[in-house]
Design a protein around this motif. Structure first.
Motif, mmCIF file in Angstrom:
data_model
loop_
_atom_site.group_PDB
_atom_site.id
_atom_site.type_symbol
_atom_site.label_atom_id
_atom_site.label_comp_id
_atom_site.label_asym_id
_atom_site.label_seq_id
_atom_site.Cartn_x
_atom_site.Cartn_y
_atom_site.Cartn_z
ATOM 1 N N GLY A 154 23.277 5.905 -56.654
ATOM 2 C CA GLY A 154 22.963 7.329 -56.701
ATOM 3 C C GLY A 154 23.915 8.156 -55.862
ATOM 4 O O GLY A 154 24.353 9.236 -56.272
ATOM 5 N N THR A 155 24.275 7.641 -54.689
ATOM 6 C CA THR A 155 25.227 8.337 -53.818
ATOM 7 C C THR A 155 26.605 8.407 -54.453
ATOM 8 O O THR A 155 27.277 9.450 -54.422
ATOM 9 C CB THR A 155 25.317 7.634 -52.457
ATOM 10 N N GLY B 100 18.297 10.756 -55.882
ATOM 11 C CA GLY B 100 19.358 9.840 -56.240
ATOM 12 C C GLY B 100 19.069 8.404 -55.859
ATOM 13 O O GLY B 100 19.832 7.497 -56.217
ATOM 14 N N GLN C 121 26.718 11.033 -57.136
ATOM 15 C CA GLN C 121 26.809 12.368 -56.560
ATOM 16 C C GLN C 121 28.238 12.672 -56.110
ATOM 17 O O GLN C 121 28.755 13.772 -56.341
ATOM 18 C CB GLN C 121 25.836 12.489 -55.386
ATOM 19 N N ARG D 76 18.810 8.986 -61.398
ATOM 20 C CA ARG D 76 19.951 9.068 -60.480
ATOM 21 C C ARG D 76 21.061 9.931 -61.077
ATOM 22 O O ARG D 76 21.690 10.741 -60.382
ATOM 23 C CB ARG D 76 20.482 7.663 -60.170
ATOM 24 N N ALA E 73 22.359 13.633 -59.662
ATOM 25 C CA ALA E 73 23.772 13.891 -59.340
ATOM 26 C C ALA E 73 24.263 15.150 -60.039
ATOM 27 O O ALA E 73 24.985 15.961 -59.450
ATOM 28 C CB ALA E 73 24.621 12.689 -59.738
#
Length: 296
Positions: A223-224, A173, A227, A181, A185
């Protein structure tokens, strides 16, 4: 004997680096594809699926376009052979999936192979470095893993558990490539049990920076957030109930509200953070008592 010979020819070799030297490999990949597609072979072809998948994934790293093309077609055929013909129009539908336990019980050789390949691919991921590094097989690996989901029988001591894959998927990610990314996810969602979504989301949110700074890595943040967003949407679809009180998600988001403000110069991460807030405050998932800070 025929399958073993074809698979041996389809595997990459250091001696095959030019178009002329890879002709037998391309033909072997194409013949294997035809055999895997032939429904008349039925279950007789299943013992050779693991090696076929290895040949497809490794073939995608070849510098020769013809090998990569044939490997991609073989990979697509194997996905259909393993998971069945796609049902429905939604590419990300939960149909045509199986538990990781079932998948790796049927194809045990793929467990160490996919794990090692994912670890290698995740190690090449760079973020905000000015240089884009993308492992050739990363997309294929994430596509396979996104078709799996954890089994209730999986425990921490399970030899075929999916937990070892999660850190590497999360690592992907951080890629500088938007599509990577997003795929990471989506691939993470099936690996998290519904009961573990609140704690996993809270842990991810707490990784986000509390304030802007010169060393902020927006690819990592984006990316976080993706997710978090996909996990919340999955929780919304699967559980049909609000997040449990005291999960800490609302408070953690409130502490990072700068990401949704003009203090955040990156419109991509700002938009992703707002998507998370909309998902949380929507009609199906709402913040409960004790987590009123975000909604205010």
């Amino acid at each position: 004997m025929t399958m073993r010979e074809l698979i041996a020819l389809a595997m990459p070799s250091a001696d095959r680096t030019t178009d002329s030297s890879t002709v037998p490999q391309v033909h072997a990949l194409n013949i294997l594809r035809a055999l895997y597609r032939d429904t008349r072979l039925g279950e007789n072809i299943i013992p050779f699926v693991s090696e076929g998948m290895r040949a497809a994934v490794l073939g995608f790293t070849s510098p020769v376009w013809a090998v990569r093309n044939s490997s991609t077609l073989l990979f697509s055929t194997l996905i259909t052979r393993i998971f069945g013909v796609k049902k429905g129009k939604d590419e990300h539908s939960k149909k045509n999936r199986m538990t990781g336990r079932e998948f790796f019980t049927r194809f045990p050789a793929l467990y160490p192979f996919l794990l090692s390949q994912l670890e290698e691919a995740a190690a090449t991921v760079e973020s905000d470095s000015g240089q884009v590094k993308l492992h050739p097989s990363l997309f294929l690996l994430l596509l396979v893993l996104s078709r799996l989901y954890p089994s209730p029988m999986d425990g921490s001591s399970s030899p075929l558990g999916l937990a070892p894959f999660m850190p590497f998927i999360m690592r992907c990610g951080r890629s500088a490539v938007y599509r990577t990314r997003e795929m990471a996810a989506r691939a993470l969602v099936p690996f998290v049990l519904v009961t573990q979504v609140p704690s996993t989301v809270c842990s991810l949110v707490q990784e986000l920076p509390l304030q802007p700074g010169p060393k902020i890595q927006h690819n990592h943040i984006h990316g976080t957030l993706l997710q978090v967003l996909f996990l919340l949407r999955s929780y919304q679809a699967d559980s049909h109930r609000p997040l449990p009180a005291g999960s800490g998600i609302g408070e953690a988001l409130h502490q990072r509200m700068w990401l949704a403000s003009r203090q955040n110069s990156c419109v991509v991460t700002r938009g992703a953070f707002l998507d998370v807030l909309v998902c949380l405050c929507g009609p199906k998932i709402s913040l409960l008592e004790g987590e009123h800070h975000c909604s205010s």
